[in-house]
Design an enzyme around this catalytic site. Structure first.
Site, PDB file in Angstrom:
ATOM      1  N   GLU A 134     -22.993 -35.525  26.831  1.00  0.00           N
ATOM      2  CA  GLU A 134     -24.417 -35.626  27.157  1.00  0.00           C
ATOM      3  C   GLU A 134     -24.711 -36.591  28.302  1.00  0.00           C
ATOM      4  OE1 GLU A 134     -24.478 -33.983  22.965  1.00  0.00           O
ATOM      5  OE2 GLU A 134     -23.219 -35.323  24.157  1.00  0.00           O
TER       6      GLU A 134
ATOM      7  N   GLU B 295     -21.613 -32.770  16.820  1.00  0.00           N
ATOM      8  CA  GLU B 295     -22.555 -33.406  15.901  1.00  0.00           C
ATOM      9  C   GLU B 295     -22.670 -32.617  14.604  1.00  0.00           C
ATOM     10  OE1 GLU B 295     -25.566 -35.664  18.991  1.00  0.00           O
ATOM     11  OE2 GLU B 295     -25.847 -33.530  18.627  1.00  0.00           O
TER      12      GLU B 295
END
Length: 260
Positions: free
Chosen positions: A136, A116
């Site tokens: 995730e 990210e």
């Protein structure tokens, strides 16, 4: 080059380029609240410094660029604090909304929040040994720090595959998808990133800021482009740097930019 450092972040000034190096190799350069805030503080200062034209973001070691959130620290109650000035600077970096260009130098794998963080970089050079993943969902979470915007950077089908499976891809696959711009041998990553940064830094700061914002908006918020294009046309084309660019071209010399 001049170095300044905290335990977790090393800053090196290389002419007009500020190199930021995540410095937690024993924890795969995972993000703690203090490291996140140190990064945010550094990019805020870089934006405000007229002598800094480009930021290069890299990390210590050759195993990991960043393993994302430090889950051990998080479990122990570590606070992220994105509502602080430094936290907002970090958030703007991840969103790609800093006015200053950012070059990623991926020395090792970028996972979760590490990937990210790279989405906020404008140009990315990767080690051939690096891998990229958003795992995730395999931990009962989802990539809430910007990973769900992956489809603005790579094809939608590939973005869905990475986020829904949590599987890792190689550096070469990341280059094919457009996630990274270049793949080089591990020992050449920072040098290659600096070459990109120096080529960018040689250009006019206002023009760079305009290109960065408008090119990103064309993908993320096309309805805002016309308004911002008008702003940047009047700002850039009426600037001292625009006049300097024309005069330098006629006089056959390198321009001297003022950023105004």
């Amino acid at each position: 080059m001049a170095n300044t450092a905290t335990d977790e972040l090393v800053r090196t000034q290389h002419g007009p380029v500020l190199i930021l190096r995540l410095n937690r190799p024993d924890a795969r350069n995972a993000l703690t609240g203090s490291l996140l805030n140190a990064i945010g503080s550094a990019v805020n200062e870089a934006e405000a410094d007229p002598d800094t034209r480009v930021v290069v973001l890299t990390a210590t070691g050759d195993r990991a660029f960043c393993a994302g959130m430090d889950l051990r620290a998080f479990a122990d109650g570590d606070s992220i604090g994105l509502d602080s000035e430094d936290g907002l600077g970090y958030q703007r970096l991840c969103e790609g909304t800093l006015s200053i260009p950012v070059v990623g130098a991926v020395n090792g794998s970028a996972v979760g929040g590490g990937l990210e963080l790279l989405l906020g970089c404008d140009v990315v050079v990767s080690s051939s040994a690096a891998k990229f993943a958003l795992p995730e969902v395999s931990r009962g979470l989802f990539p809430a720090g910007g990973g769900t915007s992956l489809g603005t950077r790579i094809p939608l089908g590939a973005a869905l595959e990475l986020t829904l499976t949590g599987d890792a891809i190689t550096a070469e696959r990341a280059r094919e998808l457009g996630l990274v711009n270049a793949v080089v041998d591990p020992e050449q990553v920072l040098e290659s990133a600096l070459r990109y940064a120096e080529r960018i830094a040689a250009n006019a700061p206002l023009g760079l800021a305009a290109c960065k914002e408008l090119v990103r908006l064309a993908v993320t918020a096309p309805d805002r482009v016309a308004d911002r294009l008008g702003h940047w046309q009047s700002t850039v084309f009426g600037s001292a740097d625009a006049r300097e660019g024309a005069v330098a071209f006629v006089e056959k010399r390198a321009p001297v930019w003022q950023g105004r």
